[in-house]
Write an enzyme that holds these catalytic residues in place. Structure first.
Site, mmCIF file in Angstrom:
data_model
loop_
_atom_site.group_PDB
_atom_site.id
_atom_site.type_symbol
_atom_site.label_atom_id
_atom_site.label_comp_id
_atom_site.label_asym_id
_atom_site.label_seq_id
_atom_site.Cartn_x
_atom_site.Cartn_y
_atom_site.Cartn_z
ATOM 1 N N GLU A 81 -2.120 5.072 3.047
ATOM 2 C CA GLU A 81 -2.043 3.663 2.635
ATOM 3 C C GLU A 81 -3.407 3.029 2.330
ATOM 4 O O GLU A 81 -3.532 2.235 1.407
ATOM 5 C CB GLU A 81 -1.308 2.834 3.700
ATOM 6 C CG GLU A 81 0.190 3.101 3.780
ATOM 7 C CD GLU A 81 0.554 4.310 4.620
ATOM 8 O OE1 GLU A 81 -0.357 4.937 5.210
ATOM 9 O OE2 GLU A 81 1.752 4.641 4.695
ATOM 10 N N GLU A 104 -0.489 -9.085 -1.424
ATOM 11 C CA GLU A 104 -1.104 -8.608 -0.172
ATOM 12 C C GLU A 104 -2.294 -7.694 -0.476
ATOM 13 O O GLU A 104 -2.435 -6.591 0.074
ATOM 14 C CB GLU A 104 -0.088 -7.886 0.731
ATOM 15 C CG GLU A 104 -0.522 -7.766 2.180
ATOM 16 C CD GLU A 104 0.430 -6.916 3.024
ATOM 17 O OE1 GLU A 104 0.656 -5.742 2.721
ATOM 18 O OE2 GLU A 104 0.961 -7.471 4.009
ATOM 19 N N HIS A 155 6.574 4.006 14.343
ATOM 20 C CA HIS A 155 7.006 5.059 13.417
ATOM 21 C C HIS A 155 6.015 5.351 12.303
ATOM 22 O O HIS A 155 6.364 5.952 11.297
ATOM 23 C CB HIS A 155 8.379 4.710 12.818
ATOM 24 C CG HIS A 155 8.457 3.366 12.162
ATOM 25 N ND1 HIS A 155 9.116 2.311 12.729
ATOM 26 C CD2 HIS A 155 7.946 2.914 10.995
ATOM 27 C CE1 HIS A 155 9.020 1.258 11.922
ATOM 28 N NE2 HIS A 155 8.316 1.601 10.867
ATOM 29 N N ASP A 160 0.792 -1.225 0.000
ATOM 30 C CA ASP A 160 0.000 0.000 0.000
ATOM 31 C C ASP A 160 0.827 1.279 0.000
ATOM 32 O O ASP A 160 0.366 2.329 0.432
ATOM 33 C CB ASP A 160 -0.912 -0.014 1.235
ATOM 34 C CG ASP A 160 -0.124 -0.288 2.515
ATOM 35 O OD1 ASP A 160 1.098 -0.037 2.515
ATOM 36 O OD2 ASP A 160 -0.723 -0.747 3.498
HETATM 37 N N1 UDP Z 1 11.912 -4.541 10.714
HETATM 38 C C1 UDP Z 1 13.288 -4.669 10.491
HETATM 39 N N2 UDP Z 1 14.148 -3.956 11.303
HETATM 40 C C2 UDP Z 1 13.710 -3.122 12.292
HETATM 41 C C3 UDP Z 1 12.311 -2.982 12.483
HETATM 42 C C4 UDP Z 1 11.441 -3.703 11.664
HETATM 43 O O1 UDP Z 1 13.744 -5.405 9.608
HETATM 44 O O2 UDP Z 1 14.534 -2.530 12.974
HETATM 45 C C5 UDP Z 1 10.997 -5.300 9.835
HETATM 46 C C6 UDP Z 1 9.899 -6.073 10.533
HETATM 47 O O3 UDP Z 1 10.329 -7.366 10.897
HETATM 48 C C7 UDP Z 1 8.790 -6.101 9.500
HETATM 49 C C8 UDP Z 1 8.996 -4.817 8.728
HETATM 50 O O4 UDP Z 1 10.309 -4.362 9.024
HETATM 51 O O5 UDP Z 1 8.926 -7.184 8.601
HETATM 52 C C9 UDP Z 1 7.969 -3.812 9.155
HETATM 53 O O6 UDP Z 1 8.273 -2.587 8.663
HETATM 54 P P1 UDP Z 1 7.465 -1.279 9.065
HETATM 55 O O7 UDP Z 1 6.944 -1.407 10.456
HETATM 56 O O8 UDP Z 1 8.361 -0.142 8.755
HETATM 57 O O9 UDP Z 1 6.300 -1.224 8.003
HETATM 58 P P2 UDP Z 1 4.820 -1.788 7.988
HETATM 59 O O10 UDP Z 1 4.890 -3.267 8.151
HETATM 60 O O11 UDP Z 1 4.073 -1.096 9.094
HETATM 61 O O12 UDP Z 1 4.314 -1.400 6.633
#
Ligand code: UDP
Length: 366
Positions: free
Chosen positions: A133, A119, A206, A97
């Protein structure tokens, strides 16, 4: 031989597309695979691509400091249009997204090239949260030809919006494939933090929705949790965005049992998820990974598009009020029965075969 152009821009996209790229690369008699990175989030994206040994064929290098969504969208549309034109693929593949995914789908549509969406079908049903998103993924659902949905709920959401049933495929979420691939490899990685008898609470926060007051509340809750519970070690992976760094460092730096870490490479983060007692997060992907690892996830958001973990009892939506975050955290710390109920590994987001399913389906579909 069909050419597939896979477009990736952020860390979660790279994590979730990597298993699919590897699976379609294996079908080399059917597909030529090209990877285009917009580098929407350069610093945390590239290590994921390196980890999975994926080197982009095209790097659009779009990231700029303080870029607005409109500015990024405009520049991405021009660059992605050129990239798609130069590759002339039979299919453009996007994930999730992000602005990258939405613009790539739109640019492909303008060139009458079919779009596959990995997804597909996640919805909060509130177009303003998460922003932008929720709108991005809806737009992709309207533009796309092939919709790879992770769960039955996602399939139903798409069909109820009028996406033809025969274009929606239930595959599981490819994040579970990525997690399993990395778990096989990460046994000998060190943990990046001191491990002792203290329980590790792993934290990420974040999202754009968390900036400002919610993040201030989250910091306040973490400060209270740390000072009231010396048997706990809070480990916070802090996103480089200044809207996160500034309040987090101002409120939490130098506290005894709080470690603030730079974003961890995925294999280190997976190891840490595996080692922690439970997770506090506003992330989407971590809501999927935590339950798969048997780690309770307290979701610090007002809304989620990932209800499956909540229905399975593995995660809980707790909002962003500091008193509630503190109360729910201490409940999990103090009540072992509650903890055990949440700490069961559940496969509500997939079984690690999603990429294989998607690549097999693409052989049939293209
Ligand atoms: N993740 C990572 N290192 C970190 C924090 C998160 O590799 O220090 C990974 C986590 O395991 C997950 C992904 O990043 O697979 C999530 O990313 P984020 O929270 O930024 O995005 P969202 O999933 O909310 O779109």
């Amino acid at each position: 031989m069909k050419t597939i152009l896979v477009v990736v821009g952020t860390r979660p996209e790279a994590i979730k597309l990597a298993p699919v790229i590897l699976a379609i690369q294996k079908k080399s008699s059917h597909f030529k695979v090209k990877v285009c990175s917009t580098a929407q989030h350069r610093h945390i994206l590239d290590p994921v691509l390196n980890l999975f040994q994926i080197s982009p064929d095209i790097d659009l290098n779009l990231m700029q400091n303080n870029q607005s969504i409109s500015d990024l969208t405009a520049r991405a549309m021009v660059s992605l249009t050129q990239a798609i034109r130069s590759v002339a693929p039979d299919l453009v593949m996007v994930q999730g997204d992000t602005t990258t995914a939405m613009v790539a789908a739109m640019a492909a549509f303008y060139q009458r090239i079919p779009v596959a969406h990995i997804e597909a079908g996640l919805r909060t049903k509130n177009i303003l949260n998460p922003f932008p998103e929720e709108m991005n993924r809806r737009v992709i659902s309207v533009l796309g030809q092939f919709h790879f949905a992770p769960t039955v709920r996602a399939v139903n959401a798409l069909v109820s919006e009028g996406v033809p049933k025969e274009r929606v495929y239930l595959t599981g979420n490819t994040v579970i494939d990525a997690l399993q691939l990395i778990l096989q490899r990460s046994e000998n990685q060190d943990l990046k933090v001191k491990v002792d008898e203290r329980k590790i609470i792993l934290v990420t926060a974040h999202r754009r929705e968390s900036f400002g007051e919610p993040l201030q509340n989250i910091c306040e809750a973490l400060r209270l949790i740390a000072s009231r519970n010396p048997d706990v070690h809070i480990v916070y992976s802090v996103h480089p965005n200044p809207s996160v760094q500034d309040p987090v460092r101002r409120n939490l730096l130098g506290k005894d049992n709080i470690s603030l870490l730079d974003p961890l490479e995925y294999h280190f983060f997976v190891k840490l998820m595996n080692a922690c007692y439970f997770i506090l997060t506003d992330s989407g992907g971590i809501q999927e990974e935590g339950p798969a690892l048997g780690k309770p996830v307290l979701v610090m958001r007002e809304e989620t598009e990932r209800f499956e973990g909540i229905e399975a009892g593995a995660s809980k939506l707790i909002g962003t009020q500091s008193e509630t975050i503190l109360a729910e955290t201490e409940k999990l710390l103090r009540n072992f029965e509650t903890y055990q109920q949440m700490a069961k590994a559940v496969s509500c987001y997939g079984d690690g075969t999603a990429a294989e399913k998607i690549s097999n389906l693409l052989v049939e579909l293209l």
